[in-house]
Each structure stands twice: as structure tokens, then as C-alpha cells.
Design a protein around this motif. Structure first.
Motif, mmCIF file in Angstrom:
data_model
loop_
_atom_site.group_PDB
_atom_site.id
_atom_site.type_symbol
_atom_site.label_atom_id
_atom_site.label_comp_id
_atom_site.label_asym_id
_atom_site.label_seq_id
_atom_site.Cartn_x
_atom_site.Cartn_y
_atom_site.Cartn_z
ATOM 1 N N LEU A 1 0.923 -1.310 0.095
ATOM 2 C CA LEU A 1 -0.091 -0.022 0.066
ATOM 3 C C LEU A 1 0.855 1.209 -0.017
ATOM 4 C CD1 LEU A 1 -2.710 -1.078 2.710
ATOM 5 C CD2 LEU A 1 -2.957 -0.971 -0.197
ATOM 6 N N LYS A 2 2.095 1.037 0.885
ATOM 7 C CA LYS A 2 2.603 2.356 0.757
ATOM 8 C C LYS A 2 3.452 2.884 -0.380
ATOM 9 C CE LYS A 2 4.063 2.265 5.691
ATOM 10 N NZ LYS A 2 5.007 1.690 6.651
ATOM 11 N N ASP A 3 3.824 1.661 -1.372
ATOM 12 C CA ASP A 3 4.364 1.536 -2.494
ATOM 13 C C ASP A 3 3.424 2.601 -3.588
ATOM 14 O OD1 ASP A 3 6.810 1.440 -3.978
ATOM 15 O OD2 ASP A 3 5.878 -0.203 -4.880
ATOM 16 N N PHE A 4 2.058 1.927 -3.587
ATOM 17 C CA PHE A 4 1.008 2.499 -4.252
ATOM 18 C C PHE A 4 0.876 3.933 -4.144
ATOM 19 C CE2 PHE A 4 -1.512 -1.894 -3.838
ATOM 20 C CZ PHE A 4 -0.833 -2.148 -4.438
ATOM 21 N N VAL A 5 1.132 4.307 -2.997
ATOM 22 C CA VAL A 5 1.006 5.747 -2.481
ATOM 23 C C VAL A 5 2.003 6.525 -3.025
ATOM 24 C CG1 VAL A 5 1.119 7.443 -0.788
ATOM 25 C CG2 VAL A 5 -0.234 5.546 -0.413
ATOM 26 N N THR A 6 3.316 6.043 -2.776
ATOM 27 C CA THR A 6 4.466 6.776 -3.217
ATOM 28 C C THR A 6 4.677 6.885 -4.732
ATOM 29 O OG1 THR A 6 6.040 5.085 -2.968
ATOM 30 C CG2 THR A 6 5.755 6.593 -1.089
ATOM 31 N N ARG A 7 4.371 5.708 -5.452
ATOM 32 C CA ARG A 7 4.475 5.509 -6.817
ATOM 33 C C ARG A 7 3.479 6.382 -7.685
ATOM 34 N NH1 ARG A 7 7.458 1.392 -9.419
ATOM 35 N NH2 ARG A 7 8.519 -0.027 -7.951
ATOM 36 N N SER A 8 2.228 6.282 -7.070
ATOM 37 C CA SER A 8 1.129 7.081 -7.669
ATOM 38 C C SER A 8 1.335 8.864 -7.358
ATOM 39 C CB SER A 8 -0.392 6.902 -7.202
ATOM 40 O OG SER A 8 -0.319 7.024 -5.638
ATOM 41 N N ARG A 9 1.765 9.101 -6.284
ATOM 42 C CA ARG A 9 2.145 10.695 -6.140
ATOM 43 C C ARG A 9 2.851 10.904 -7.138
ATOM 44 N NH1 ARG A 9 -2.005 13.570 -3.404
ATOM 45 N NH2 ARG A 9 -3.007 11.704 -2.434
#
Length: 1045
Positions: A74-82
Motif C-alpha cells: 500500500l505504501k508503494d502504491f502511495v509513493t509511486r502514484s503521487r
RNA sequence: GGGCCCAUAGCUCAACCGGUUAGAGCACCUGACUUAUAAUCGGGAGGUUUCGGGUUCGAUCCCCGAUGGGCCUACCA
């Protein structure tokens, strides 16, 4: 011999594999990204936006488990999408390195080898142990595809971090809310330390002794109750109930509720037993009284101030009024030992009683015991061992209501680490006051008030943000209630621990006067020392750890040699709660205010909680703008997904089925089992195969029971199927609630993933490994324009979803879009893709559109499926071999299309037509299918002797059909530019749109011979068997082939 | 014991903060397919929205209660 034209058709061609073989290929991408410095290049892109994410540190002990992996995904989804959305976002992974688990591991090792090690050496070994696990977990987290600065993570045992923890503590001292006090805390006698709330677990079925103890009232007490006594009662005892006989020596008082009804119950020997009216019956039953005889009831306030004789100490326990007394269990009179209970302590403080706790660090009675207890030989005894002794002694004194040996099963707090039952014990500890004014803050609110205000402020901001379509504050919004309840009810924060592996509390004690000093001056000095030399310095002999002179409360400066150093360390939750201050605040491009914290919902009591409190002291406000929580990984029964748990349930399941088999209910058992998602028919067949042909139903039932609940270790999934499938699962389920994890759910996620992969593969195939024109370079066909309009909608929806962390919605939208493309757009485009000449304008329009679709979709899924997205990128002709990465892309755009709304309407009408077509076509095609199956079964030629199935009359594919549908003029207008192409777009041989009701068959065999190459019946096939379009395409093909030959 | 949360098809999720006949996908049954073939397209069946009350013209949605499950917590004395 007619020519086989297949080679002249431009059928899909791509090296992009249908199966990802991800487990094999992911490591290659990881290596490539690392060697090309991908992460740094992403961050180096020029952007205006900025987003601060802060990693909650996992504990550096043991391997990563499902919860961690999910959390990291989930954290990776966040940083990559931002980053994709143009907001520069760093990911600085962290680890929690200090604390008891590691120290105990090392301790065990030391004890095993019978070594003697100094505190300094101990800390070195703990550091090594933590570092070892950091390495292990780093490998595991990286393997998942999480992008971040893995070589420079933050560790709570780093010098800089330790120094900032001290400075955070300084902020509390500056606010004058740190104090030293003797108060009951949760204490582990095994680990010999106080525990924080977050370090306490609960054992479900703990068995404790259960005793009713009588405290005889003095004469004045009996007199006060004279009017309330049943006949024949002349003496009265207050009866208390407890599950901790070992605390009886520390009893100093008895609590009653002033508003509760009490009675005197006539006991054996005519003794009056003082109990709550509501509980009299239960007590009588416990005491095995023949009858319940009670005097008139009266309010507890009548009892306040009476005195009960301690059973074996020469003192009186006063009856005090207290709100916490309940009438649901016990006797309505509460045994009160101010040194061994939180409420007991509060009551003690209110009435000037000492927090008397005659128990040492190791759980043994100390010399502070009263004479009575000493006479029993309790001194030096381990308290839990003393339970029977105390009970027996009370019995011999006639102070028990029941014979000894009564037990009660209840939930009981245990140590998170050693699992031993905890005790509550008053010790001298450092506390942070929740309810004292914070002097450094304007308005001097208390820490509790400020924290609650911040919780509400975040909630209000979250509500505001929701209107703007973004997520801030507590996400989901009930996080507010959750953490609010905890902050409202929590006691003062006990921040000291009597261990070695941590950040020391740099307090000093004046050896002569005993004065303890903890000042901002001292803390600042120590922080500087720690920043340079680490916290190990506290344990060295070096005097310069302390300032040369230390200021005492009266203002006098005394030389440091006159002081000793406090041996306690700080609660690890204080450390991790300071992480924003240690990690983000010092970085110019981050700052102390973090945009997002993202952890499991258990962290409302943990990291979110401690960070909030530290934030309130250090910043005066919460350190985060948004707090996102996720649920726990569960199996398909909704139970926590852990190895031990599943083993236990496997066994239970097996027992259950075995029992049914033994009862001769094997069939039922199998049928029941088959209803569960685990026991599919395939599984049943599998089990049969495995067990041989002579398998009985009984054996099958047992085999199913064995497999029914299966534990799939995460590392196995990653090693055998790839990390991306785990990511696909993480995005497939709803993380706000508990997330079901089972083979069946995983397979569903994989199916969804494959749907996307195959759609992209088809489009890559259409491009045939050659760069296509850009969508801005060609005149787009109406249907292509529509595809772009749809893409625009999808992009808008996905962008909004990303901003709300609704990753599931992103994925679902993409999957749905792929489905739509497959069924309508791609299907409708096949003819021009396959059969048009390579230079056809219509074909180039399709290629440009598909290239754009592929490119855009790859970028959209890149945060979630970074490997596959890169795989697509590698196979996209326009980018292949250029060393670029999809992860350097920004959010895709679509060229503006004129009259997109009209196109949308047109396609909607086309869909309606399509439904109509299928409705009339399906029975015709189905009839042929049924006939074929029947013929096959009967072993005869299909259609033989039936005119409806004659080769020239039957329809086995839409392209051979001419369909007539009714359509009003208005509806026909809606079709607009799509009208002339309707037949092609619907894959029909011909379509007739009638404005009047149709009489007769709506489906006929399309007229004319089919073109040898494209199989279309357009009535324009020439003498060579080809339609003009195909004639031209073949000529172009032949010319090109001739040129290269 | 207390706080917070969850319950919609066999499974995973929808249903625009009360409004037509509760929708998808997967799985299942079934048909097509020399042109996405470990793929793709079509059709079908499958729901008393966990249960019981209430508010309302109208409830999956709001209220009360029950049941089951999860996370957290405690002063079970």
C-alpha cells in the motif's frame, strides 16, 4: 489450389508473453532499476508538487509477515502514484531497532553461553542483532518492488535519531509535564520491566484463583448497620472478591459505590455478610448457604467511613466510596490495594493512602511486607507461588467464604514478549502528565486537551477535504472515534523502562541529597553528545556525557561528579512517536508536517497515538495531515491469517470431519466441505487421484479436511508466482476492512490481472513491433475517437481514485475498461487491423489509438503493477530498447476530442444495437451448436438431412449473418458517424436498420460469396475471390515482399 | 466488561450520504471460434441485502436489539 491468404493478413504479433513468468523476471527488473538509478531519476524530474510520506518503522525482529507485506504494498502504491501525478514523493524506509524483543533474544543467547557481559557490550550485541534483521527485512521489502532509499534507511538506533528523541523529550520537559512518581504500572516480573499499553497482550483463557475474603467490621460499624441486620445477626463482615490472593497483603482499603444498594446477608453461624443487594443471591450460592436471608437494603453511602479488619495484618481497611464499583460481578465491595491497581491507586491518592507494593522487580515479596504476612513466611516468595499459601492461610483464619481452590477463567494481560502474566505494581517511574497544563503552549492546555483538539481538527479538515475529492484527516473517518476514545481514557504515559537496549533517560541523581534532575539544559547537552557519539555514551565512563556543572532545583550549580546517571531507558513508543521529528523535520524538502501516515488499524493505539502526543509537545499539533489505516489479513472465514491459528483450525476441522465419518456421515461431510471455497470439485478429484482408485468416501472426506484450510507462506507466493500477484491481491480486496486471503481469492486477483495483461498484449500484438503514429498525427476514425474519450473518462476516474487512496477502484476501473475494450472496441477493430493494407488510413488510426491506450494504461497501472507495466513498456515499439522506464512517466493525457458526448451517445446506441443483434442471432447460432453437439454424440454428420443446417443456409458466425433491426429515425440519428460502419463494428456480414416493424426472419445468411481473405460477405467479391480492399492489401503485401526478396 | 468497526450471489466487491426490477467480475452451466487459443466473444442460472423490531409514502442505506466476526482496551477487583 487457391492461395492461402493468411500470411498476408496482419495478425497480432508481439514478444510480450501471455504469461508473465514474474517470479523469474521480477528480479531482473529490480536489478535494472537499481543499476539505472531509477529512484533517483524519478525524484530528479522537475515538478511543482510535493508530497511528504513517512514510513512507520516495523520492528527489526523476525521475517516480514502478511500484514507487513500488505502494508508495504500500500505504501508503494502511495509513493509511486503521487510521483506519477507529479508530486515529488520520497520513501525513506525505517526500522524500529530498540526494545525488549531484541534485548531478550540477545539475553537468551548470553545466558545460553553463560557469559557475563557489560551493558556496553550488551548494546553492541543488540545493535548487531537489530542490524541483522534490518538486512533480512530490507531484502524482503525490496523484493516486493517497493521503491525507496534502501541503502540509507532511518533506524531508531542511529545517532541522529537518538539525539532527536532526546530533543523530543526536551519539549515535554520544557512544557513541565514530565514527572517522576510511584504509581502502579503493568509490570513483567520475567522481563523485569514496566510495560507500555502497547506492549500488553491478552490471554483469552487465563485461569486464576477466585476467593471471597471477609473483613470483619468493628463494633462501630456493626452499630451503624444495626437497623439493617437480619434477625439473629450480631457481627458483620465486609466481603470482597479477588482473583489475586497475592495482593491481599497489600490491601489498604475497600471500595463501595455510594449509590448502589447493599444488604447484610445472613451467613453460616449467623454471621452477617455485607454485599451488594444485586449480588446477594450469587454470593449466597457461592457460600452454599441454605437460604438467602437478608436485612433491609440501603445505599452504599451508609458504609462510607466504616472499617474492616484486615484478616492477618494489624490494621484496618476503611470503606471508601468509589464510582468504579460495579454490581455485575464480585460482591459490590472491591478489594483495594493502591500499589497494585490503577483505580486502587486513584482511590488511595484521594484518601492519602500510600501506593504500597511489597513486591520486587522479580515478582517476589519484599521486606516491606506486614508482620502478618512475614509470619506466614511470604517474604522472598514468588507471588504466583504464594497464591495458594495466602488462600490456605485465609481459610485457616476463617476469612474465606468458600473452601480454597476455586478457580475462574478470564482474559488476563500478558507480556507481549515472554507471554507471562503481568502484574500491576507500583514503582517509581518517569511519567508524562496527560492533565497538567503545558506551559510552553499558548493557553496552556493539557496534553490530553491538545491531543483531543488535534484529533477533532484533523477530522474537520478531513470532512472539508472530502468535498474537494481528496482524502485527508482520518481515513476512514471512524479513525477519529477510535483514537479519540483511547486518548480520552488513557492514563499518564509511563515512559521509563528498566532495560538496557534503548535511548537512556538522561536524568541524574545527586548522590548526597537524592535530588533527581531532568532539565532542558541537561537534555540539550546530552542530545549533542548523542548526535556525535550515539546513546552508548551514556553507558561509558566518560564524564563529558554530562555538562561540567548541573543545575539543581534551587538554582545551585553542582559538579557532575556528584551525580549518578539514571539507568532507565525510554519507552520505544516514545522513540517511534518521535520519528517525524528525527526523520522528516531535519530534511529541508520534507519538514515536520507529514502528509500521510499509513499503517494497520492497531496503530491507533501505537504509532499514531504516540506520534500525536509527541507532535503536540514538539510542534503543538499533530505531525500528520492524514492517517490512513488498513485492516488485517484474514482467511476466508474471516479469522486472522496466521500460521499457528490456521494449524489449530486445520486440526479442529479434521477432528470434526473424522467424527462425522465415524458416525457414518462421510457423504454429508464431503458435501459440507465442498461448499467451502477450498474444497472445489477439482480438489475432490485431486484427492481421489492422490489416494488411488479404491478411495472410499471416508478417505476423501479426511483428505479434504486436511487441505481445507491452507496456510500459504507469503515468501512462497512471491518465489513461485511473483510479488506482483501479491500486489494484485492487495489491490483486489478492500483494505479498509479485514482482507480475505485464500488460494481462491488470490486466484481471482490473478484472473483480473491476466485480463489486463491479455488486453494489453492484444494491442501490443496489433502494433506488430513497429512504432505507430501518434494520435495527433492522423485523422482518427470515429470509433477511435470514442476510445480516447473513454480513456479520458477512465483517466479522470483513476486520478481521483489515486488521490483518495482508492487503489482498488483504480484497478477495478482499469479491468472494466479492458473488458469493454475487448468486447466492443477491439473486436470492432479487428477487420481493419487484420485485413486492411498496411498503409490504410483506417488501420493507422487504430494503431495510433491503441499505442496511446497501451501507453496510458501502462502508466496508470505502474504504481500498482510496476513489473508488468515495465514489461509492457519494454514491448511498446515506440519505446523498446531505449532504456526508458514507464516509471519516469507522468500522468497520461488524451487529446481533446470534439463532440465527445455525441460519440458517447453513438456508441451507447451501437451497444443497444449489439444487444439486439445478439438477441436475434444467439438462438440461431445456438441451434447450430446444439445440433453439432448432438451429431457428435450420435456419431453422424452435423446437419445431415436437415435443410436449416445446409452449408449455405446455416449461420455459425456473426460475419455470415445479415440482421435486420428496427430503429427509429431518432435512434438512427444518434448513431451519427457510426451508422455507415455499423455492420463492420458489430462484426456482421450486413445489417439493415428498418424504421418500420419487421415482418419475417430478422436473421438471414448474408448475400454473396465470402471474400477468400477476409471472409466478409460484402457483395463485392471479384473473380479472383477477393474483395477490392483485400485485393489492394494483397498487392501491397506482395510488393513489399518482392522488395525485400 | 468497555470503545471502534464489519456483515449484500458460492467468492471478491458495487449500488451517486432514503427513491424504478439490488449491479459487476470470478466460479458454475452452456454455445461460438482455421483471425488474442493456457486467449477471446455470446447466452444462462444464481439474492427474503445475517436475523428481529421500529421510523418513513418508500429502507441494503436511518434508529433500537440480537447473532457472528475483527481490531483495540480494562478497574473481571
Amino acid at each position: 489450389m487457391p492461395r492461402d491468404y493468411k500470411e498476408t493478413c496482419l495478425l497480432p504479433k508481439t514478444a510480450f508473453p501471455m504469461k508473465g513468468d514474474l517470479f523469474k523476471r521480477e528480479p531482473q527488473w529490480l536489478a535494472r532499476w537499481e543499476s539505472s538509478g531509477l529512484y533517483a531519476r524519478i525524484l530528479a524530474r522537475p515538478v511543482d508538487g510535493r508530497f511528504v510520506f513517512h514510513d512507520g518503522p516495523p520492528y527489526a525482529n523476525g521475517h516480514m509477515h502478511y500484514g507487513h507485506i500488505l502494508n508495504n504494498a500500500l505504501k508503494d502504491f502511495v509513493t509511486r502514484s503521487r510521483n506519477l501525478l507529479g508530486e515529488r514523493t520520497r520513501f525513506i524506509p525505517g526500522w524500529d531497532c530498540h526494545g525488549l524483543p531484541i534485548e531478550l533474544n540477545v539475553d537468551r543467547e548470553v545466558k545460553r553461553k553463560k557469559e557475563h557481559v557489560s551493558p556496553t557490550e550488551m548494546r553492541v550485541r543488540c545493535r548487531d542483532e537489530a542490524a541483522k534483521w534490518v538486512d533480512v527485512q530490507r531484502t524482503e521489502r525490496k523484493r516486493l518492488g517497493v521503491l525507496g532509499t534502501w541503502e540509507t534507511p532511518y533506524l531508531t538506533m542511529n545517532q541522529g535519531f537518538e539525539a532527536q528523541v532526546i530533543r523530543a523529550l526536551k519539549a515535554f520537559v520544557a512544557n513541565d509535564i514530565v514527572y517522576r512518581g510511584k504509581k502502579p504500572v503493568q509490570w513483567c516480573w520475567h522481563c523485569r520491566t514496566a510495560l507500555a499499553e502497547a506492549e500488553v497482550e491478552y490471554a483469552d483463557a487465563h485461569v486464576s484463583p477466585s476467593i471471597y475474603v471477609k473483613f470483619a467490621l468493628d463494633a462501630a460499624g456493626v452499630e451503624a448497620l444495626r437497623a439493617k441486620l437480619p434477625d439473629g445477626v450480631t457481627r458483620v463482615s465486609a466481603v470482597i472478591w479477588t482473583t489475586t490472593p497475592w495482593t491481599i497483603p497489600a490491601n489498604l482499603a475497600i471500595a463501595v459505590h455510594p449509590a448502589l444498594d447493599y444488604v447484610v446477608l445472613k451467613g453460616a453461624d449467623g454471621e452477617g455478610l455485607l454485599v451488594a443487594a444485586a449480588l446477594a443471591e450469587a454470593v449466597a450460592k457461592s457460600a452454599k448457604l441454605d437460604a438467602v436471608v437478608v436485612g433491609p437494603s440501603f445505599k452504599g453511602e451508609l458504609l462510607v467511613g466504616l472499617q474492616g479488619r484486615h484478616p492477618f495484618e494489624a490494621r484496618w481497611s476503611t470503606l471508601f466510596g468509589a464510582d468504579h464499583v460495579e454490581s455485575s460481578a464480585g460482591t459490590g465491595l472491591v478489594h483495594t490495594a493502591p500499589g497494585h491497581g490503577r483505580d486502587d491507586y486513584k482511590l488511595g491518592v484521594a484518601h492519602g493512602l500510600e501506593a504500597y507494593a511489597p513486591v520486587g522487580d522479580d515478582g517476589r515479596y519484599t521486606g516491606e511486607l506486614g508482620d502478618g504476612a512475614k509470619a506466614m513466611g511470604l517474604e522472598g516468595q514468588f507471588i504466583f507461588d504464594a497464591n495458594p499459601a495466602v488462600e490456605q492461610h485465609l481459610h485457616s483464619l476463617g476469612a474465606l467464604l468458600q473452601p480454597p481452590g476455586q478457580k475462574v477463567t478470564h482474559k488476563y494481560p500478558i507480556c507481549w514478549r515472554c507471554k507471562n502474566p503481568l502484574i500491576t505494581r507500583a514503582t517509581t517511574q518517569w511519567f508524562i502528565a496527560m492533565d497538567e497544563p503545558m506551559r510552553a503552549l499558548p493557553g496552556t492546555p493539557t496534553l490530553r486537551q491538545r491531543a483531543l483538539a488535534e484529533i477533532d481538527r484533523l477530522a474537520a479538515d478531513g470532512a472539508r477535504a472530502e468535498g474537494e475529492g481528496v482524502a485527508r484527516g482520518w481515513v476512514p473517518s471512524w479513525g477519529r472515534e477510535r483514537i479519540r476514545g483511547m486518548i480520552e481514557g488513557r492514563p499518564d504515559w509511563c515512559i521509563s523502562r528498566q532495560r538496557i537496549w534503548g535511548v537512556p533517560i538522561p536524568a541524574v541523581q545527586h548522590k548526597a541529597t537524592g535530588e533527581v534532575v531532568l532539565t532542558t539544559e541537561l537534555l540539550e547537552h546530552v542530545a549533542k553528545v548523542f548526535a556525535e557519539r550515539g546513546a552508548d555514551a551514556w553507558y561509558s565512563d566518560d564524564p563529558s556525557v554530562l555538562p561540567a556543572e548541573i543545575r539543581c532545583a534551587d538554582g545551585t550549580l553542582r559538579p557532575r561528579e556528584e551525580f549518578s546517571r539514571d539507568p532507565s531507558i525510554i519507552d520505544v513508543w516514545f522513540e517511534s512517536g518521535s520519528s517525524f521529528y528525527a526523520v522528516c523535520e531535519p530534511e529541508a524538502d520534507l519538514g515536520a508536517k507529514v502528509d500521510l501516515y499509513l499503517e494497520g488499524s492497531d496503530q491507533h493505539r501505537g504509532w499514531f497515538h504516540s506520534s500525536l502526543l509527541v507532535g503536540c509537545a514538539v510542534l503543538g499539533e499533530a505531525p500528520y495531515r492524514a492517517v490512513l489505516t488498513h485492516g488485517f489479513v484474514c482467511d476466508d472465514q474471516g479469522r486472522p491469517y496466521s500460521k499457528s491459528d490456521i494449524r489449530r483450525r486445520q486440526e479442529a476441522r479434521r477432528d470434526e470431519i473424522t467424527a462425522r465419518v465415524n458416525k457414518g456421515e462421510a457423504l454429508d461431510a464431503v458435501l459440507t466441505a465442498m461448499k467451502s471455497t477450498w474444497a472445489t470439485p477439482e480438489k475432490l478429484a485431486d484427492a481421489k487421484k492422490r489416494l488411488g482408485k479404491k478411495t472410499s468416501l471416508d478417505d476423501v472426506a479426511l483428505a479434504i479436511a486436511q487441505d481445507d484450510i491452507e496456510f500459504i507462506p507469503p515468501e512462497k507466493i512471491i518465489a513461485e508466482q511473483g510479488a506482483e500477484l501479491f500486489r494484485a491481491w492487495a489491490v483486489f480486496v478492500d483494505y479498509e476492512n479485514d482482507m480475505p486471503y485464500s488460494r481462491a481469492v488470490l486466484n481471482q486477483a490473478i484472473d483480473a490481472y491476466r485480463r489486463v495483461r491479455n488486453t494489453l498484449r492484444f494491442m501490443l500484438g496489433a502494433l506488430r513491433e513497429e512504432p505507430a503514429p501518434l494520435v495527433t498525427e492522423v485523422a482518427l476514425e470515429p470509433i477511435d475517437q470514442w476510445a480516447l474519450v473513454r480513456l479520458g473518462e477512465v483517466l479522470a476516474k483513476c486520478e481521483k481514485a489515486y488521490r483518495q487512496y482508492a487503489f482498488r477502484e483504480v484497478f477495478a476501473t482499469v479491468v472494466e475498461f479492458c473488458q469493454d475494450l475487448s468486447a466492443l472496441y477491439l473486436d470492432a477493430s479487428k477487420d481493419r487491423l487484420y485485413n486492411d493494407a498496411s498503409d490504410s488510413v483506417r488501420r493507422r488510426s487504430a494503431l495510433a489509438t491503441m499505442q496511446h491506450l497501451v501507453r496510458s494504461l501502462a502508466a496508470v497501472i505502474a504504481p500498482i503493477l510496476p513489473f508488468s507495466a515495465e514489461d509492457v513498456w519494454d514491448h511498446l515499439p515506440a519505446f523498446a530498447g531505449k532504456g526508458d522506464s514507464v516509471h519516469l512517466e507522468f500522468w497520461p493525457t488524451v487529446p481533446s476530442i470534439e463532440d465527445g458526448a455525441a460519440l458517447g451517445k453513438a456508441v451507447q446506441r451501437l451497444r443497444a444495437l449489439r444487444d439486439g443483434v445478439f438477441a436475434v442471432l444467439e438462438p440461431v447460432v445456438q441451434a447450430w451448436g446444439v445440433e453439432k453437439q448432438a451429431a457428435k454424440k450420435a456419431g453422424r454428420e452435423p446437419g445431415a438431412g436437415d435443410a436449416t443446417f445446409a452449408p449455405g443456409a446455416r449461420i455459425d458466425h456473426a460475419r455470415d449473418a445479415a440482421v435486420t433491426l428496427e430503429l427509429s429515425a431518432a435512434e438512427r440519428d444518434e448513431l451519427g458517424p457510426l451508422a455507415p460502419q455499423a455492420a463492420e463494428l458489430l462484426g456482421l456480414g450486413a445489417i439493415e436498420l428498418a424504421t418500420a416493424p419487421v415482418a419475417g426472419d430478422r436473421v438471414r445468411v448474408a448475400p454473396g460469396p465470402a471474400c477468400d481473405r477476409c471472409w466478409r460477405r460484402r457483395g463485392d467479391v471479384g473473380a479472383d475471390g477477393l474483395c477490392p480492399r483485400c485485393r489492394h492489401a494483397v498487392d501491397v503485401f506482395d510488393r513489399a515482399a518482392g522488395a525485400t526478396a
